[in-house]
Design a protein around this motif. Structure first.
Motif, PDB file in Angstrom:
ATOM      1  N   LEU A 296       0.812  -1.213   0.000  1.00 15.58           N
ATOM      2  CA  LEU A 296       0.000   0.000   0.000  1.00 15.58           C
ATOM      3  C   LEU A 296       0.848   1.267   0.000  1.00 15.58           C
ATOM      4  CD1 LEU A 296      -2.827  -0.958   2.535  1.00 15.58           C
ATOM      5  CD2 LEU A 296      -2.783  -1.250   0.051  1.00 15.58           C
ATOM      6  N   THR A 298       2.607   2.526   2.499  1.00  9.78           N
ATOM      7  CA  THR A 298       2.380   3.277   3.727  1.00  9.78           C
ATOM      8  C   THR A 298       3.362   2.812   4.791  1.00  9.78           C
ATOM      9  OG1 THR A 298       0.631   3.996   5.254  1.00  9.78           O
ATOM     10  CG2 THR A 298       0.701   1.659   4.717  1.00  9.78           C
ATOM     11  N   VAL A 308      -4.113   4.625   5.924  1.00  7.73           N
ATOM     12  CA  VAL A 308      -3.926   5.063   4.536  1.00  7.73           C
ATOM     13  C   VAL A 308      -4.713   6.346   4.307  1.00  7.73           C
ATOM     14  CG1 VAL A 308      -4.131   4.440   2.115  1.00  7.73           C
ATOM     15  CG2 VAL A 308      -3.689   2.661   3.818  1.00  7.73           C
ATOM     16  N   MET A 310      -6.815   9.315   2.698  1.00  7.34           N
ATOM     17  CA  MET A 310      -7.721   9.468   1.570  1.00  7.34           C
ATOM     18  C   MET A 310      -7.932  10.958   1.312  1.00  7.34           C
ATOM     19  SD  MET A 310      -8.938   6.580   0.184  1.00  7.34           S
ATOM     20  CE  MET A 310      -7.266   5.933   0.148  1.00  7.34           C
ATOM     21  N   ALA A 319     -14.038   4.370  -1.006  1.00  7.40           N
ATOM     22  CA  ALA A 319     -13.037   3.304  -1.004  1.00  7.40           C
ATOM     23  C   ALA A 319     -13.443   2.178  -0.068  1.00  7.40           C
ATOM     24  CB  ALA A 319     -11.678   3.873  -0.602  1.00  7.40           C
ATOM     25  N   VAL A 369      -6.639   1.311  -3.264  1.00  5.97           N
ATOM     26  CA  VAL A 369      -5.835   2.435  -2.784  1.00  5.97           C
ATOM     27  C   VAL A 369      -5.107   3.104  -3.947  1.00  5.97           C
ATOM     28  CG1 VAL A 369      -3.800   3.036  -1.404  1.00  5.97           C
ATOM     29  CG2 VAL A 369      -5.583   1.584  -0.434  1.00  5.97           C
ATOM     30  N   GLN A 373      -5.740   7.094  -4.877  1.00  9.54           N
ATOM     31  CA  GLN A 373      -4.630   8.030  -4.746  1.00  9.54           C
ATOM     32  C   GLN A 373      -4.264   8.644  -6.096  1.00  9.54           C
ATOM     33  OE1 GLN A 373      -1.627   5.822  -2.584  1.00  9.54           O
ATOM     34  NE2 GLN A 373      -2.529   6.409  -0.625  1.00  9.54           N
TER      35      GLN A 373
END
Length: 376
Positions: A296, A298, A308, A310, A319, A369, A373
C-alpha cells in the motif's frame, strides 16, 4: 421543537460534510474478510476461548452481579490479574469492565487540581476525557515530541506530573518513544502512563507490549484492554502493588461500576494463555503488517494498525464501500476520530486469516488504494 430543530441541523451539517455515521450490524454468518476490527490474533473465535467463556457463563451466570468491592470479584478476576501482571512484567494488575474505564480510573485517581498532565496530541479519547475529569492542568504537546515533554516537566515546578501516551497509536499505527519518555519522567519525578491497548498481544517480545521492555519501572503505569488482541472484553491497569491498592480505594470508574462479566473474563484469560504459548501469533501479525504496508506504500507499524490517507471524507467512504463489495471490510476514520483531521482507511492485520484469504485481501486493497490516490 427547539431541540428537534437543533438535532436536525446537526445531522444536516454532518451529512453535508460527509461525516454522518450509521450502525451496520454484522450477522453471525458474515463471510466478509475483516480487516477493520481489532481481533488481531484471531482469538475471539478460537475454540479454547469460546469454551472458556461458555463454561464461565454456565458456572457463574451471565453477569457478575455487583461491583468488584461488593460481590462482583470472582476467582477468574484474580487469575486474570495475576497472569496479566506476570506476562507483562508488572508487579500487579487490576481488571475493569473496559479499556475506557481503565484509562479513566488510572488518570482520575492519580491526577487532581494540584497535578500537571502532559498529554501527547494523539492520545485516545478515553485519556482526553480522563484528563478533563481529573481537573488537573493539562498541557498538550506535539505528537511523539520528547523534547516538548521534557520542557513541560521542567516547567512544572513542585507540581506532581503525569505524562500520557500510547504505545502503538490506534489511528496512525505509529509507535511512541516509550523508553525515552520513561527516562525523561524518571529524571523529573513524573509518572508515565502508557496505553497498551493496541500493543498488548502484538508489540514487544512475544506480544508483551512495549512497557515490558523497560524492566522494573515503578514510575510507569500501563493500561490495556482485552478487547483487541485477546479477543474478549475488559480493561486493566498494571503497575506497582501500591498503585493497584490506591485504585481500588480511589478510582470511581472501578468502585461504582459492575464488575466485568465471567464469560469475557474467562475468555480473556484463555486468550492470554494462548498468546503466551504461541509467540508465532504476534510474529505472523508483524510479517503481514510489513507485507501490506509495502503493497500500500504506507509506513509499517510495530503493531497491527495501518493508516492510509484518503483525499476527502467522501473518498474514504467510497473506497471503504468498494472494498466491502469485493469482500473485504476495512475501517474508515474521518474527523473528529482522526487526530490530524485527515480522513483515512484504517486497516488491521489479522493473524487468524488463512493465507489465501489474506492474499486476496491484500490484492483488493492495493488496487483500490492505487485508484483513489491516482484520482487525488
Amino acid at each position: 421543537m427547539r431541540w428537534q430543530a437543533w438535532l436536525a441541523e446537526q445531522r444536516e451539517a454532518r451529512e453535508q460534510a460527509g461525516l454522518q455515521r450509521v450502525l451496520r450490524p454484522r450477522s453471525a454468518g458474515d463471510d466478509v474478510i475483516d480487516l477493520a476490527g481489532n481481533d488481531y490474533l484471531g482469538l475471539s473465535a478460537h475454540p479454547d476461548v469460546r469454551t472458556a467463556a461458555a463454561e464461565a457463563a454456565r458456572v457463574w451466570g451471565a453477569g457478575s452481579g455487583a461491583s468488584r468491592l461488593v460481590t462482583g470479584t470472582t476467582t477468574l478476576h484474580g487469575e486474570l490479574e495475576d497472569e496479566l501482571a506476570a506476562f507483562t512484567g508488572r508487579e500487579a494488575a487490576l481488571v475493569l469492565s473496559t479499556g475506557y474505564h481503565a484509562n479513566l480510573s488510572a488518570v482520575t485517581a492519580l491526577a487532581d487540581r494540584d497535578c500537571l498532565i502532559v498529554s501527547d496530541a494523539h492520545v485516545h479519547a478515553s485519556l482526553i476525557d480522563a484528563a478533563r475529569l481529573s481537573r488537573a492542568a493539562v498541557e498538550v504537546v506535539p505528537h511523539n515530541d520528547v523534547d516538548a515533554v521534557r520542557t513541560a516537566l521542567a516547567e512544572a515546578g513542585a507540581r506532581r506530573a503525569v505524562v500520557l501516551t500510547e504505545s502503538v497509536y490506534s489511528v496512525l499505527g505509529d509507535v511512541a518513544p516509550v523508553a525515552e519518555l520513561a527516562d525523561v519522567c524518571a529524571e523529573h519525578g513524573a509518572l508515565l502512563l502508557v496505553d497498551e491497548a493496541h500493543g498488548l498481544g502484538v508489540a514487544g517480545t512475544g506480544g508483551r507490549g512495549l512497557v515490558s521492555e523497560l524492566g522494573e519501572a515503578p514510575h510507569v503505569v500501563m493500561t490495556a484492554t482485552s478487547s483487541k488482541s485477546l479477543g474478549a472484553m475488559g480493561g486493566a491497569v498494571l503497575g506497582s502493588a501500591e498503585l493497584v491498592d490506591h485504585l481500588i480505594n480511589r478510582a470511581r470508574p472501578f468502585i461504582f461500576d459492575t464488575a466485568l462479566a465471567p464469560a469475557p473474563t474467562a475468555g480473556a484469560l484463555a486468550a492470554l494463555r494462548l498468546v503466551r504459548r504461541h509467540p508465532e501469533l504476534p510474529e505472523r501479525v508483524h510479517r503481514r503488517t510489513a507485507q501490506l504496508a509495502h503493497r500500500l506504500g504506507t509506513p509499517r507499524s510495530a503493531g497491527a494498525v495501518l493508516s492510509v490517507p484518503m483525499p476527502t471524507p467522501r473518498g474514504a467512504l467510497a473506497a471503504q464501500a468498494e472494498a466491502h463489495d469485493a469482500g473485504v471490510r476495512v475501517g474508515c476514520f474521518r474527523p473528529p476520530s482522526v487526530p490530524d483531521e485527515v480522513s483515512r482507511l484504517r486497516i488491521t492485520s489479522q493473524a487468524g486469516l488463512s493465507d489465501d484469504a489474506w492474499a486476496h485481501a491484500v490484492e483488493v486493497l492495493a488496487g483500490i488504494v492505487d485508484r483513489h490516490q491516482e484520482e487525488a
